[in-house]
Design an enzyme around this catalytic site. Structure first.
Site, PDB file in Angstrom:
ATOM      1  N   GLU A   1     -10.703   6.714   4.013  1.00 27.61           N
ATOM      2  CA  GLU A   1      -9.734   6.090   4.921  1.00 27.61           C
ATOM      3  C   GLU A   1      -9.892   6.593   6.350  1.00 27.61           C
ATOM      4  O   GLU A   1     -11.003   6.851   6.814  1.00 27.61           O
ATOM      5  CB  GLU A   1      -8.314   6.307   4.365  1.00 27.61           C
ATOM      6  CG  GLU A   1      -8.147   5.712   2.960  1.00 27.61           C
ATOM      7  CD  GLU A   1      -6.713   5.713   2.474  1.00 27.61           C
ATOM      8  OE1 GLU A   1      -6.481   6.064   1.312  1.00 27.61           O
ATOM      9  OE2 GLU A   1      -5.821   5.353   3.259  1.00 27.61           O
TER      10      GLU A   1
ATOM     11  N   ASP B   1       0.861  -1.170   0.000  1.00 25.95           N
ATOM     12  CA  ASP B   1       0.000   0.000   0.000  1.00 25.95           C
ATOM     13  C   ASP B   1       0.906   1.231   0.000  1.00 25.95           C
ATOM     14  O   ASP B   1       2.135   1.145   0.116  1.00 25.95           O
ATOM     15  CB  ASP B   1      -0.942  -0.031   1.219  1.00 25.95           C
ATOM     16  CG  ASP B   1      -2.191   0.782   0.983  1.00 25.95           C
ATOM     17  OD1 ASP B   1      -3.213   0.505   1.608  1.00 25.95           O
ATOM     18  OD2 ASP B   1      -2.147   1.719   0.141  1.00 25.95           O
TER      19      ASP B   1
HETATM   20  C1  GLC Z   1      -4.420   4.157  -0.111  1.00 28.17           C
HETATM   21  C2  GLC Z   1      -5.292   2.990   0.235  1.00 28.17           C
HETATM   22  C3  GLC Z   1      -5.377   1.940  -0.853  1.00 28.17           C
HETATM   23  C4  GLC Z   1      -5.199   2.585  -2.214  1.00 28.17           C
HETATM   24  C5  GLC Z   1      -3.804   3.175  -2.282  1.00 28.17           C
HETATM   25  C6  GLC Z   1      -3.557   3.894  -3.620  1.00 28.17           C
HETATM   26  O1  GLC Z   1      -3.722   4.626   1.011  1.00 28.17           O
HETATM   27  O2  GLC Z   1      -5.053   2.324   1.470  1.00 28.17           O
HETATM   28  O3  GLC Z   1      -6.649   1.299  -0.722  1.00 28.17           O
HETATM   29  O4  GLC Z   1      -5.368   1.625  -3.244  1.00 28.17           O
HETATM   30  O5  GLC Z   1      -3.549   4.095  -1.221  1.00 28.17           O
HETATM   31  O6  GLC Z   1      -4.358   5.027  -3.720  1.00 28.17           O
END
Ligand code: GLC
Length: 682
Positions: A557, A355
């Site tokens: 988030e 991530d």
């Molecule tokens: C974010 C998320 C993830 C996402 C990634 C790219 O922090 O946790 O779900 O795909 O970054 O945007």
């Protein structure tokens, strides 16, 4: 919601305040300086800050795929494994490390993509080009792709986005209901159709890789990512996430990544992201997001793991690791769960992508973090900014034999396999012919159907619904009644969900206005302060119908982590004074605490986060379609009930949810919800 802090200087959007919404939607046009036709990248210089993308250079028209040099790996008649082995055998260590590097598009110039042989680029939430149109996206993605193909070995890029409810970063795209609403539909075929539409709209912009579906099984609705989950029960999450993946990766119910109408999905976040405990977040900004999943292995395997063998069986070839922790360790360093369980026990042959900057969280020492995570099974690092530091660290780790060349080859094999299976070497640019599918009437009708089927009727006292289209006067209040951004929620145009005045769609209010007879008077006041025309008896005029839209402002988030889920009772009470019949529509990413307000309204409808086609709500309110939705999250009476103990949840009484999992009325159910005096009972 409290004020928010800036999360990052990139496309991830700046913060919003409670009373105002100030969003920086500026994109950064990635200039496309002519990529140098250089030898294999040799990133040996000392790592400096990422190269500033140069501005203002004329956008390059995408050139056709570079002329193949006749190597075996460029022969589509050979098997994927033969092509992988031939290409791998031609790659230098630096080229291999470049393939393990995923960079955020504003952090790198196309020239550096060529220079370092970068294997993947992403647009983070909201990572749009300055021209946020399908055409603008196609230009931007193609410019990066062209730079990748300009390298010695011409290995095409994987470009990824979070298309989590449609191609939601793009103005003009169809924005579908978030997963909490799709869960309420319980309709796997519909979910697959939505995924197929999302794939077409993404490929139209040159993008082959979607960071979806979410496989989280959210256990505590205080989590800001609850709405990204289909529900609190594993079976439903498994069914719908698998349906979504098959819709994204196939056209007939099986995965076919080489098909021109399919794209790569990314089941996420492995594993147990939905099981973290309130107050355990390992960040100083959030409360439960990126926290600790404090359950034993049996519970982890029973509740959170089952969607993964299902999606692997369905053809998953990319899985994203979770920010959360388990067993005292960050998931990104979990050798047992990533190598032994996911890759060995479950037979996952694709690649694990980290991530956003998640590897950095493992240890205070970056070198230690990188070594731990790559050896634990992460194959591709979403850096996402300082790619030179990552590349340099990897070179050192291999030189010091802290990461073996075998491990590097294993990771690169997994990455190359996916690129060959996607047909990227033959068709690296997506399909601009698909641009007319972006926001098409057909896709919007599909989204409208999804909205209809997602609605959950919570109360219908005295048969208040369906409403009459020939009512004389309808009052509508609530800021969410006329705001595409609010009804779409997070991950919409901006990371935190800003919507945009240019985002085409239909608001709740517009849906109502379109549904009623021409001589029905619809009056909107966001605060519910309607002019107090006095009727002949000297009383303030009352509307036949009052519709109040309440709920949450957009968030994504951890910014949505909250233990304050009360709706605003004032609006409901105010409407109750001005309308004979009152209906409340809740726009939210989770069940809200509504108990006190329930008696003030005749009907209550959970509409979740419907996206751009909120006319699906009026379709059902006025009886053109039935209510069929069922809540897939137990609905608390009070925040103090959380987290629910799902193993011992009573059906009745003050310890029971206000509405059970699977609850949803039809208009034939006309009873009022019984309000218990739980303060008394406790
Ligand atoms: C974010 C998320 C993830 C996402 C990634 C790219 O922090 O946790 O779900 O795909 O970054 O945007």
């Amino acid at each position: 919601m409290s004020f928010f802090r800036l999360k990052a200087q990139f496309q991830k959007v700046a913060s919003l305040s409670i009373v105002g919404v100030l969003f920086a939607l500026a994109g950064c046009e990635q200039a496309a300086p002519e990529p140098e036709l250089t030898q294999a990248p040799v990133a040996t210089e000392v790592i400096a800050e990422p190269t500033e993308a140069t501005e203002g250079v004329e956008e390059a028209e995408p050139t056709p795929t570079a002329v193949p040099r006749g190597f075996p790996y460029q022969n589509a008649d050979l098997s994927v494994d033969e092509r992988v082995e031939d290409l791998l055998g031609r790659m230098s260590l630096d080229e291999k490390i470049g393939q393990m590097t995923l960079v955020e598009k504003d952090s790198i110039s196309p020239a550096d993509v060529s220079r370092f042989g970068i294997g993947s680029i992403l647009s983070g939430g909201g990572g749009a080009p300055l021209d946020n149109s399908p055409e603008g996206w196609y230009e931007m993605v193609s410019t990066y792709q062209e730079a990748a193909i300009a390298t010695e070995l011409q290995i095409p890029l994987l470009y990824g986005v979070d298309a989590v409810h449609g191609h939601n970063n793009v103005i003009g795209a169809t924005i579908f209901p978030h997963n909490i609403g799709l869960g309420a539909t319980q309709n796997a075929d519909l979910v697959a159709d939505i995924a197929r539409a999302t794939a077409l709209e993404s490929l139209a912009t040159g993008i082959h890789w979607d960071y979806a579906p979410v496989l989280a099984v959210p256990q505590d609705i205080r989590w800001g990512r609850t709405y990204e989950g289909y529900g609190e029960q594993t079976e439903l999450v498994t069914e719908l996430s698998t349906a979504f993946l098959l819709g994204l990766q196939g056209v007939d119910g099986t995965s076919d990544l080489a098909h021109p109408a399919t794209m790569l999905g990314t089941p996420k976040h492995f594993v147990g992201d939905g099981g973290t405990e309130w107050g355990s977040s390992t960040t100083d900004r959030y409360m439960i997001d990126q926290g600790v999943t404090n359950v034993d292995e049996e519970t982890l395997r029973r509740i959170h793991l089952p969607p993964y063998p299902a999606v692997i069986e369905a053809g998953a070839m990319s899985i994203m690791a979770s920010y959360s922790s388990w067993g005292g360790m960050k998931m990104h360093a979990q050798d047992y769960l990533m190598n032994d369980v996911l890759k060995d026990e479950l037979g996952f042959e694709g690649f694990i992508v980290s991530d956003w900057k998640a590897i950095d969280q493992i240890d205070n020492d970056y070198y230690t973090s990188v070594v731990a995570s790559i050896n634990a099974g992460v194959d591709l690092n979403m850096v996402p900014t300082n790619y030179k530091r990552f590349i340099n660290t990897m070179q050192t780790a291999v030189r010091e034999e802290d990461i073996s060349e075998e491990r590097i080859d294993d990771a690169v094999r997994r990455l190359l396999r996916v690129k060959f299976e996607l047909g990227l070497f033959e068709n690296p640019y997506g399909d601009p012919e698909l641009i007319e599918t972006v926001g098409s009437d057909e896709h919007r009708e599909l989204a409208r159907q999804a909205v209809r089927e997602s609605l959950v009727l919570l109360q219908n006292r005295d048969g208040a619904l369906p409403l009459s289209k020939s009512a004389e006067t309808i009052f509508v209040s609530g800021i969410g009644a006329d705001d595409i951004g609010i009804q779409s929620g997070g991950w919409t145009i901006g990371w935190q969900g800003v919507g945009d005045e240019d985002t085409p769609g239909t608001t709740v209010l517009e849906g109502i206005e379109q549904a009623v007879d021409s001589d029905t008077r619809v009056v909107y006041d966001r605060f519910g302060k309607f002019a107090r025309e006095i009727d002949e008896d000297g009383n303030p005029e009352k509307a036949d119908i009052g519709i109040v839209v309440v709920g949450e402002r957009p968030y994504a988030e951890g910014r949505g982590d909250s233990d304050d889920l009360d709706i605003n009772p004032t609006l409901v009470a105010r409407m109750a004074e001005r309308a004979d019949k009152v209906v409340v529509i809740i726009l939210s990413g989770r069940p809200m605490i509504i108990g006190e307000s329930l008696p003030f309204a005749d009907a209550w409808v959970a509409a979740w986060l419907p996206g751009t086609e909120a006319n699906g709500i009026s379709d059902v309110l006025f009886g053109d379609y039935p209510f069929t939705g069922k809540t897939t999250f137990s609905w608390p009476r009070s925040i103090d009930q959380l987290p629910f103990d799902f193993e011992n949840l009573p059906e009745t009484g003050c310890d029971a949810p206000l509405f059970q999992y699977g609850y949803g009325l039809s208009v034939d159910d006309v009873q009022a919800v019984e309000i218990l005096d739980c303060d008394q009972e406790q």
